[in-house]
Each structure stands twice: as C-alpha cells, then as structure tokens.
Design an enzyme around this catalytic site. Sequence first.
Site, mmCIF file in Angstrom:
data_model
loop_
_atom_site.group_PDB
_atom_site.id
_atom_site.type_symbol
_atom_site.label_atom_id
_atom_site.label_comp_id
_atom_site.label_asym_id
_atom_site.label_seq_id
_atom_site.Cartn_x
_atom_site.Cartn_y
_atom_site.Cartn_z
ATOM 1 N N PHE A 14 0.953 -1.065 0.082
ATOM 2 C CA PHE A 14 -0.076 0.257 0.099
ATOM 3 C C PHE A 14 0.858 1.128 -0.158
ATOM 4 C CE2 PHE A 14 -1.989 2.389 3.407
ATOM 5 C CZ PHE A 14 -2.194 3.397 2.489
ATOM 6 N N LEU A 37 5.719 -9.442 -3.073
ATOM 7 C CA LEU A 37 4.619 -9.830 -3.306
ATOM 8 C C LEU A 37 3.971 -11.081 -2.627
ATOM 9 C CD1 LEU A 37 4.825 -9.892 -7.656
ATOM 10 C CD2 LEU A 37 4.315 -8.369 -5.843
ATOM 11 N N THR A 38 4.194 -10.419 -1.194
ATOM 12 C CA THR A 38 2.973 -11.250 -0.414
ATOM 13 C C THR A 38 1.133 -11.449 -0.921
ATOM 14 O OG1 THR A 38 2.288 -9.974 1.399
ATOM 15 C CG2 THR A 38 4.578 -11.288 1.196
ATOM 16 N N PHE A 83 10.612 -0.446 3.530
ATOM 17 C CA PHE A 83 8.612 -0.947 3.729
ATOM 18 C C PHE A 83 8.671 -1.817 3.686
ATOM 19 C CE2 PHE A 83 9.001 2.815 1.406
ATOM 20 C CZ PHE A 83 8.052 4.442 1.686
ATOM 21 N N ALA A 85 7.560 -5.088 5.079
ATOM 22 C CA ALA A 85 7.007 -6.136 6.464
ATOM 23 C C ALA A 85 6.331 -6.954 6.820
ATOM 24 C CB ALA A 85 6.266 -4.534 7.217
ATOM 25 N N THR A 136 6.362 2.271 12.723
ATOM 26 C CA THR A 136 4.995 2.714 13.385
ATOM 27 C C THR A 136 4.328 3.592 14.559
ATOM 28 O OG1 THR A 136 3.423 1.559 14.161
ATOM 29 C CG2 THR A 136 5.187 0.411 13.378
ATOM 30 N N ASP A 137 3.550 4.096 14.787
ATOM 31 C CA ASP A 137 3.467 5.018 16.218
ATOM 32 C C ASP A 137 3.389 3.781 17.749
ATOM 33 O OD1 ASP A 137 1.105 4.402 14.884
ATOM 34 O OD2 ASP A 137 0.364 6.102 15.509
ATOM 35 N N GLU A 138 3.282 2.080 16.848
ATOM 36 C CA GLU A 138 2.601 1.347 17.413
ATOM 37 C C GLU A 138 3.572 0.973 18.334
ATOM 38 O OE1 GLU A 138 -0.154 -1.308 15.899
ATOM 39 O OE2 GLU A 138 -0.577 -0.377 14.136
ATOM 40 N N TYR A 162 2.909 -7.997 16.283
ATOM 41 C CA TYR A 162 2.755 -6.978 15.198
ATOM 42 C C TYR A 162 4.192 -5.548 15.068
ATOM 43 C CZ TYR A 162 2.490 -2.930 11.668
ATOM 44 O OH TYR A 162 2.877 -1.600 10.983
ATOM 45 N N LYS A 166 8.220 -5.162 14.741
ATOM 46 C CA LYS A 166 8.735 -3.216 14.452
ATOM 47 C C LYS A 166 9.307 -2.665 15.969
ATOM 48 C CE LYS A 166 7.418 -1.667 10.835
ATOM 49 N NZ LYS A 166 8.326 -1.619 9.422
ATOM 50 N N VAL A 218 -17.205 -3.746 13.504
ATOM 51 C CA VAL A 218 -16.065 -2.695 14.434
ATOM 52 C C VAL A 218 -15.605 -3.578 15.874
ATOM 53 C CG1 VAL A 218 -16.837 -0.581 15.905
ATOM 54 C CG2 VAL A 218 -17.555 -0.425 13.791
ATOM 55 N N ARG A 292 -10.210 -7.320 19.706
ATOM 56 C CA ARG A 292 -9.535 -8.230 19.294
ATOM 57 C C ARG A 292 -8.160 -7.696 20.449
ATOM 58 N NH1 ARG A 292 -6.398 -4.307 14.785
ATOM 59 N NH2 ARG A 292 -5.526 -2.725 16.087
ATOM 60 N N HIS A 295 -5.836 -5.248 22.269
ATOM 61 C CA HIS A 295 -6.738 -3.696 21.505
ATOM 62 C C HIS A 295 -5.882 -2.629 22.502
ATOM 63 C CE1 HIS A 295 -9.653 -1.951 18.326
ATOM 64 N NE2 HIS A 295 -8.029 -1.444 18.147
HETATM 65 N N1 LIG Z 1 -0.404 0.996 6.745
HETATM 66 C C1 LIG Z 1 -0.082 1.392 7.749
HETATM 67 O O1 LIG Z 1 -0.999 2.904 8.439
HETATM 68 C C2 LIG Z 1 1.332 1.825 8.789
HETATM 69 C C3 LIG Z 1 1.686 3.049 9.110
HETATM 70 C C4 LIG Z 1 2.349 3.106 9.889
HETATM 71 C C5 LIG Z 1 3.993 2.229 9.233
HETATM 72 N N2 LIG Z 1 3.660 1.594 8.366
HETATM 73 C C6 LIG Z 1 4.371 0.831 7.758
HETATM 74 O O2 LIG Z 1 4.733 1.125 6.378
HETATM 75 C C7 LIG Z 1 5.162 -0.005 5.988
HETATM 76 C C8 LIG Z 1 4.798 -0.384 5.067
HETATM 77 O O3 LIG Z 1 2.914 -0.543 5.369
HETATM 78 P P1 LIG Z 1 2.164 -1.172 4.476
HETATM 79 O O4 LIG Z 1 0.505 -0.724 4.840
HETATM 80 O O5 LIG Z 1 2.017 -0.466 2.551
HETATM 81 O O6 LIG Z 1 1.897 -2.631 4.235
HETATM 82 P P2 LIG Z 1 1.333 -3.575 2.763
HETATM 83 O O7 LIG Z 1 1.438 -4.863 4.282
HETATM 84 O O8 LIG Z 1 0.653 -3.006 2.242
HETATM 85 O O9 LIG Z 1 2.750 -4.005 2.427
HETATM 86 C C9 LIG Z 1 3.801 -4.766 2.949
HETATM 87 C C10 LIG Z 1 4.875 -5.144 1.271
HETATM 88 O O10 LIG Z 1 6.134 -5.828 1.763
HETATM 89 C C11 LIG Z 1 6.268 -6.696 1.022
HETATM 90 N N3 LIG Z 1 6.560 -7.958 1.449
HETATM 91 C C12 LIG Z 1 6.624 -8.659 2.292
HETATM 92 N N4 LIG Z 1 7.586 -9.661 3.891
HETATM 93 C C13 LIG Z 1 8.174 -8.871 2.793
HETATM 94 C C14 LIG Z 1 9.385 -9.653 2.698
HETATM 95 N N5 LIG Z 1 9.609 -10.456 3.108
HETATM 96 N N6 LIG Z 1 10.216 -9.463 1.508
HETATM 97 C C15 LIG Z 1 10.367 -8.469 0.443
HETATM 98 N N7 LIG Z 1 8.813 -8.064 0.620
HETATM 99 C C16 LIG Z 1 8.049 -8.090 1.778
HETATM 100 C C17 LIG Z 1 4.587 -7.236 0.516
HETATM 101 O O11 LIG Z 1 4.270 -8.065 -0.989
HETATM 102 C C18 LIG Z 1 3.673 -5.934 0.713
HETATM 103 O O12 LIG Z 1 4.100 -5.341 -0.630
HETATM 104 C C19 LIG Z 1 5.529 -1.277 6.790
HETATM 105 O O13 LIG Z 1 6.929 -1.526 7.157
HETATM 106 C C20 LIG Z 1 4.701 -0.515 7.717
HETATM 107 O O14 LIG Z 1 5.202 -1.379 9.000
HETATM 108 C C21 LIG Z 1 2.710 1.299 7.805
#
Ligand SMILES: NC(=O)c1ccc[n+]([C@@H]2O[C@H](COP(=O)([O-])OP(=O)(O)OC[C@H]3O[C@@H](n4cnc5c(N)ncnc54)[C@H](O)[C@@H]3O)[C@@H](O)[C@H]2O)c1
Length: 356
Positions: A14, A37-38, A83, A85, A136-138, A162, A166, A218, A292, A295
């Site tokens: 994303f 590409l998970t 990114f 994860a 993340t802020d988490e 999670y 992180k 919810v 959950r 939470h």
């Molecule tokens: N979504 C949020 O609200 C948010 C907020 C703060 C931080 N983050 C951080 O931002 C980053 C991206 O988040 P997102 O929401 O886009 O996640 P996402 O789950 O949408 O995307 C993660 C991507 O990483 C790839 N991936 C997973 N494991 C992998 C591996 N071992 N090797 C290579 N690629 C791999 C997946 O295929 C996917 O395309 C993460 O590190 C997350 O912790 C997300």
Amino acid sequence: MSAGAILVTGGAGFIGANFVLAWIAAEGAPVVNLDKLTYAGNLDSLARLKGDTRHRFVKGDIGDRALVASLLREHKPRAIVHFAAESHVDRSIHGPADFVQTNVMGSFALLEETRAYWSQLPSAEQDRFRFLHVSTDEVYGSLGPRDPAFTEETPYAPNSPYSASKAASDHLVRSYHHTYGLPTVTTNCSNNYGPYQFPEKLIPLMILNALQRKPLPVYGDGRNVRDWLFVSDHCEAVRVALARGRPGETYNIGGNAEKTNIDVVRAVCAILDELRPDAAPHEKLISYVQDRPGHDRRYAIDAGKMRNELGWAPRERFDSGLRRTVEWYLDNMKWVDGVASGEYRNWIDLNYGKRA
Ligand SMILES: NC(=O)c1ccc[n+]([C@@H]2O[C@H](COP(=O)([O-])OP(=O)(O)OC[C@H]3O[C@@H](n4cnc5c(N)ncnc54)[C@H](O)[C@@H]3O)[C@@H](O)[C@H]2O)c1
C-alpha cells in the site's frame, strides 16, 4: 540502471506503491523495487509505470541475502527506503511467526547486506548514503484519553506481535547507526489511508463491505482512537526525511487527526450516503464484534520534530482525504476485484467470525 537509483523494499504494498509512484513523479529518479509479493503485494498498483525504464521490479525476499547483495552490487543505490513488512496487527495475532521472520530477521539481513555494501563505498558516498527505515507509532504502546501524544522520546512499549516485531527492527536499525555508523533515519508514522490499501484494513474494508451491503464489523465499543494520515502525506514525509533527516535520528509522522474507529466508520457511511443514495443509510450495516485481544486504546502522534526541524506538515485534511479515498475505491473496482481473492475472503471470515 542509471546513477542515483534508490532501492525500495515492499514497493508493491500500500504505502510502498504510493511512494514509488510519487517518487518517480517528483524526483524522476530510478527505483529498484524489491518485493516478495505476499498477499499484500500487488503489481496492479504500479500499472501506471508499465514500460517506464525508471522502475525496475524484482520479485524477492529481503531475507535473501545473496539477492540483496547482488542488487546492491548491480545498482549501487544511493539510499534504501525500507517498507517491506508484515503489516497487519490482526494477522500477527493469528500467526506471529511471519512477522518475526520478515520484520526482524528480514530487516536484519537487509541491514547486514547494506552494511557490507556501504562500508566499501568511497567516503563521500558513505556520507551521502541513507538507510531509511519506515516504522509505526504502534511501537510506543497505548495511551490513556488525556495522555500527551507520542514523541520521539516516548519509551517503547509494543503490545502486539506486529508492533513488537517492528520495535525490534527499529532497535536493530538504531544499533547499526551507533555501532557501525550506518547513516540511518527511522520514521514512526500513524495510521495511513488512501488509494491502493489492501481491503483488510479498516477504511477500505468498510467501504467495500458497505458497497456489498455486508455488515461493517467494528471491534469492541468502537471507541479506540487512532491518528489518521493520508498516504501521500506520508510519502512526502518520507521523501523529506530522506533528503533532510539527520543520520541516527527518528522522526514521528502524524496527521493531526485523532478519530475513534466508530467515527471513522460513520464518516465513511455519510460519504457513501451521498455518493450511493439508493443504499442509504449505510450506518444500519454497522455491527459490533468481539474486540481483538490486547487492542491498544489510543495512539496519538506529536509530529513537532518533523515540522520544526524538517519543515514538513500534512497537506490533506481528514474529511477531504476520506472523500478522495472513497471516490478512488468506487472508481477502481477492477483493482479491488484483483486483490479480493479467495484467500482474502477466508481471512475475513476467520477474523471477524465472532459477533459481540
Ligand atoms: N499502513 C499503515 O497505516 C502504516 C503506518 C505506519 C507504518 N507502516 C509501515 O509502513 C510499511 C508499509 O506498510 P503497508 O501498509 O504499505 O504494508 P503492506 O502490507 O500493504 O505492504 C507490505 C509489502 O511488503 C512486501 N513484503 C512482505 N514481506 C516481504 C519480504 N520478506 N520481502 C520483500 N517484500 C516483502 C509485501 O509483498 C507488500 O508488498 C510497513 O513497514 C509498516 O510497518 C504502515
């Protein structure tokens, strides 16, 4: 690939996909995109870059050290933006092993190969190099209703597998700066929303369930509070932190938009009532489900350091960003159909099966 390339990991997810699209539009510089590409990765999100030689996609795992080493050797990136994860808290409760594998072990492998590559660069290039770790802020745990927002000084207190994974990666990144001098920058961001978000996450799940007249699940009493940031604002903040962030520092990124989950869901319903009046009121679909485990009650971000030191502030307001997001999903149902596979539907049944 030409000089000045960056290596992005997880660039088919994303935020990563939004980042790659924005990076190429804003900087015009090449990107090597390493993604496993998970279930969460989707090349359709990058369809706009088809045929663009500035984007080189490589399917692979950040934990594959030989692959990472060869990409670094071949492309000589000036920065890595990390990114990749496992990112979904609910999935980490059902199956934490993947989170430790990718977020901890994978980040460790990436850091090790980066260190080997960086240590052989000429010293001027070493100084310019950055490893930007997206977190993340988490990691800061949960706040009470009147607690001050998280700052970069807030002690870590992760509560889910999670956020623990992180947090572990954040600590490893920190240690690679302090021990080896690797020029790292870590960003800790609040909840993102916007185009291309996988529909297991709150906002797209609500939009898509509402369109199909399905219940809007919810958790608990719906009063959990999150800070929300439009994804393009996050991508811009990462670009700014990469350009101007000081090595060894961490920066909190947030949207100044604290909302309870139930208010977010009601806001989605109100926009859909306008755009799809035939099915109004969508609020009647709201269904409270068992909370959950563990939470976190509230997250809030103090992004003062990003503002004061790096001059970044979010541009999008929550109401306009949410409207853009709902409209994007309505206009991109083909993308949605592509990701809503059988695996995704099984997951939704497993996770939201129990009613409150
Ligand atoms: N979504 C949020 O609200 C948010 C907020 C703060 C931080 N983050 C951080 O931002 C980053 C991206 O988040 P997102 O929401 O886009 O996640 P996402 O789950 O949408 O995307 C993660 C991507 O990483 C790839 N991936 C997973 N494991 C992998 C591996 N071992 N090797 C290579 N690629 C791999 C997946 O295929 C996917 O395309 C993460 O590190 C997350 O912790 C997300």
